[in-house]
Design an enzyme around this catalytic site. Sequence first.
Site, short mmCIF file in Angstrom:
data_model
loop_
_atom_site.label_atom_id
_atom_site.label_comp_id
_atom_site.label_asym_id
_atom_site.label_seq_id
_atom_site.Cartn_x
_atom_site.Cartn_y
_atom_site.Cartn_z
N SER A 185 66.97 24.84 46.70
CA SER A 185 67.58 25.11 48.00
C SER A 185 66.80 26.21 48.72
O SER A 185 66.68 27.33 48.23
CB SER A 185 69.03 25.55 47.80
N ASP A 335 67.73 16.27 54.44
CA ASP A 335 68.49 16.09 55.68
C ASP A 335 68.26 14.72 56.32
O ASP A 335 68.94 14.35 57.27
CB ASP A 335 68.12 17.20 56.69
N ARG A 408 74.03 15.01 61.90
CA ARG A 408 73.08 14.01 61.38
C ARG A 408 73.76 12.64 61.22
O ARG A 408 73.13 11.61 61.38
CB ARG A 408 72.46 14.47 60.07
O1 SPQ Z 1 72.03 25.05 58.23
P1 SPQ Z 1 72.77 23.89 57.64
O2 SPQ Z 1 74.12 23.74 58.29
O3 SPQ Z 1 72.88 23.97 56.15
O4 SPQ Z 1 71.92 22.57 58.02
C1 SPQ Z 1 71.31 21.51 57.28
C2 SPQ Z 1 71.12 20.33 58.31
O5 SPQ Z 1 71.34 19.16 58.02
O6 SPQ Z 1 70.69 20.65 59.41
C3 SPQ Z 1 72.07 21.06 56.05
F1 SPQ Z 1 73.21 20.59 56.25
O7 SPQ Z 1 69.96 21.85 56.90
C4 SPQ Z 1 69.58 22.75 55.86
C5 SPQ Z 1 68.89 21.99 54.75
O8 SPQ Z 1 69.70 20.99 54.20
C6 SPQ Z 1 68.64 23.76 56.47
C7 SPQ Z 1 67.85 24.52 55.46
C8 SPQ Z 1 67.11 25.73 55.88
O9 SPQ Z 1 66.82 25.89 57.08
O10 SPQ Z 1 66.77 26.52 54.99
C9 SPQ Z 1 67.73 24.08 54.16
C10 SPQ Z 1 68.44 22.91 53.62
O11 SPQ Z 1 69.59 23.35 52.91
P2 SPQ Z 1 69.53 23.78 51.36
O12 SPQ Z 1 70.95 24.00 50.98
O13 SPQ Z 1 68.92 22.62 50.65
O14 SPQ Z 1 68.73 24.99 51.26
#
Ligand code: SPQ
Length: 448
Positions: A185, A335, A408
């Site tokens: 993540s 995403d 999305r």
């Molecule tokens: O910011 P948010 O709400 O978590 O947005 C999402 C998206 O679909 O736009 C996830 F729902 O993106 C995240 C992504 O999934 C954005 C992100 C980042 O900018 O660091 C990382 C990803 O999440 P994660 O939990 O895998 O680190």
Amino acid sequence: MPSTVVTLENLESQQQLKIQPPQSGPSLHGRIRIPGDKSISHRALMLGALAEGVTTVEGLLLGADPRSTARCFSALGAEISELNSERVEVKGCGLGQLQEPDRVLDAGNSGTTMRLMLGILASHPDRLFTITGDSSLVKRPMDRVIRPLTEMGATIWGRRGGSLAPLAVRGRKLKPIHYHSPVASAQVKSCILLAGLMVEGSTTVTEPALSRDHSERMLRAFGAELSVDPDACRVTVTGPAQLKGQAVVVPGDISSAAFWLVAAAIVPGSDLTVENVGVNPTRTGILEAMAMMGADIELQNERIVAGEPVADLRVRHSQLRACEIGGDLIPRLIDEIPILAVAAAFAKGTTRIRDAEELRVKESDRIAVMATQLGKMGANISERPDGLEITGGSALKGAQVDSDTDHRIAMSLAIAALNATGTTTIHRAEAAAISYPDFVGTLRTICD
Ligand code: SPQ
């Protein structure tokens, strides 16, 4: 030639998007630009607020999520000029100099805002911060960042044993750790690196697979001491850092481009070019998955802009075939799975998406919601605990579907509607504005 009818109706605070393709099929053409990358936009505002001097941001995404970040950091003392996509100026406070705000910080719908900001706030000694978000964000797990921050010495209170917002943070001087994250993540990794900026010594994060690396690239550009070992999925920040304001140029968001890539790939006769798309290798899993499906996507004019790789993507219709998606590819297209499910509904054979349980804790449970909503349109799609199975080939038909307030999902269903017979109505379509405020405008342009 008749064109697709696209209407947007405002009903109190909600919008209904109706899409009716012509009986002869729509076919999509032209050259389009997509809005700025959401992940990079958040980070530019945050590092700008922490740095000494002025940061300029060109191409900022004007979606609701970066607006939430800008509001939070203004409340913390950064001077952020009016948001526009040309040039935003951030006068930073300097590392460790954010102010204790006199109100609750509101991260809105944005997981990135809340999780990254927690690392920053936890490392600001002697201040109290309170943070909340909308009805979706207060259900999303925050313990994944609170656990390592607590190991570093942070004090954070929250609902459900400290795992859900609203949250309260008492800032402290933190200590370095080596954190082995159980999830790949970028939000967990970035949160710890941001907390590590003010810590004396080396703070390291190791993740099970490589997640997007925008924080690492931008932290280096702002002057932080970082060592990165991508093969070991490990990154170390050595603090205390000194950050200097920079000129950031935000490329177009590949996660937004993905809707048009799939649209042109599935709609017969289409030939579309999406310009200025960020093609950072930690984000291009969608291109690899679509190549496995036999999509015709050409990268043109490849270049580096302000430390990030960028290209124009030309996509033409082709008959797609099923593929298997899982493992280390998942964090590089996480995403894009909702829109890949739409592509799979038009591919020959059965596509299996595995190892994607993370989708259950996004803005909605994206596995369950895609299975239900795409199923309403006649797709042969079923839920697995960690993904989806989609057998392509059933003709989709227009239906009443719902975004579940997830941006999305709203946009993925709109693309499915382009290749369905009859009218599809997408309820709560206003969610698209989280990451793509003019999605409907671009949809109209390419369908004309
Ligand atoms: O910011 P948010 O709400 O978590 O947005 C999402 C998206 O679909 O736009 C996830 F729902 O993106 C995240 C992504 O999934 C954005 C992100 C980042 O900018 O660091 C990382 C990803 O999440 P994660 O939990 O895998 O680190």
